[in-house]
Design a protein around this motif. Structure first.
Motif, PDB file in Angstrom:
ATOM      1  N   TRP A  71       0.830  -1.211   0.000  1.00 59.00           N
ATOM      2  CA  TRP A  71       0.000   0.000   0.000  1.00 59.00           C
ATOM      3  C   TRP A  71       0.864   1.260   0.000  1.00 59.00           C
ATOM      4  O   TRP A  71       0.528   2.240  -0.652  1.00 59.00           O
ATOM      5  CB  TRP A  71      -0.941   0.007   1.201  1.00 59.00           C
ATOM      6  N   ALA A 129       0.909   4.035  -3.005  1.00 55.91           N
ATOM      7  CA  ALA A 129       0.689   5.465  -2.744  1.00 55.91           C
ATOM      8  C   ALA A 129       1.855   6.306  -3.265  1.00 55.91           C
ATOM      9  O   ALA A 129       1.648   7.396  -3.812  1.00 55.91           O
ATOM     10  CB  ALA A 129       0.483   5.701  -1.250  1.00 55.91           C
ATOM     11  N   LYS A 140       1.436   9.141  -6.101  1.00 53.34           N
ATOM     12  CA  LYS A 140       1.922  10.516  -5.898  1.00 53.34           C
ATOM     13  C   LYS A 140       2.774  10.958  -7.087  1.00 53.34           C
ATOM     14  O   LYS A 140       2.615  12.066  -7.606  1.00 53.34           O
ATOM     15  CB  LYS A 140       2.710  10.627  -4.594  1.00 53.34           C
ATOM     16  N   ILE A 144      -1.449  13.270  -3.005  1.00 51.02           N
ATOM     17  CA  ILE A 144      -0.946  12.510  -1.858  1.00 51.02           C
ATOM     18  C   ILE A 144       0.237  13.291  -1.313  1.00 51.02           C
ATOM     19  O   ILE A 144       1.113  13.717  -2.069  1.00 51.02           O
ATOM     20  CB  ILE A 144      -0.534  11.088  -2.287  1.00 51.02           C
ATOM     21  N   ILE A 190      -6.080   7.348   1.609  1.00 52.36           N
ATOM     22  CA  ILE A 190      -5.328   6.895   0.426  1.00 52.36           C
ATOM     23  C   ILE A 190      -4.863   5.448   0.531  1.00 52.36           C
ATOM     24  O   ILE A 190      -4.308   4.913  -0.424  1.00 52.36           O
ATOM     25  CB  ILE A 190      -4.115   7.813   0.139  1.00 52.36           C
TER      26      ILE A 190
END
Length: 126
Positions: free
Chosen positions: A44, A48, A52, A58, A106
């Motif tokens: 995860w 993320a 980004k 993010i 997120i």
């Protein structure tokens, strides 16, 4: 019931009748709950980070928060959430979000359950 409690108390060792006879400490850890779910959290985090880079909104703060809590898994809360949600991945998304409130929106963004499940299996088997 006492065997269930023993399993709950040590999340760093995979247990089965065969592991006590044939698996070493390292192999038992590879298939433990701690390794499995911390790998989910790393996936995860990597997701993320990539999102980004692709321009999603993010923040560095969210990524830092996720990174700081990769190995701090509240298995008791995850168990409660899994019984409530009847979904192991969503239970762990919620559990991770509790210790990462800024990053909660997120975590698992745009992913499927197979993203963490299948990739973790591949990583652990490598």
């Amino acid at each position: 019931r006492s065997s269930d409690l023993a399993k709950e108390s040590d999340r760093t060792t995979y247990t089965s009748p065969l592991t006590s006879r044939y698996a070493g400490k390292e192999m038992s850890f590879v298939f433990s709950d701690q390794k499995k779910f911390s790998t989910w959290r790393k996936l995860w985090l990597y997701l993320a980070q990539a999102e980004k880079e692709l321009g999603l909104s993010i923040t560095g703060e969210q990524l830092s928060e996720m990174e700081a809590h990769v190995d701090e898994i509240d298995f008791e809360l995850a168990g409660v959430e899994e019984r409530k949600r009847r979904h192991d991945v969503m239970a762990h998304v919620h559990t991770y979000g509790v210790c990462c409130p800024t990053a909660a929106p997120i975590i698992h963004l745009g992913a499927t359950s197979c993203f963490v499940g299948d990739n973790t299996d591949l990583i652990l088997l490598k």
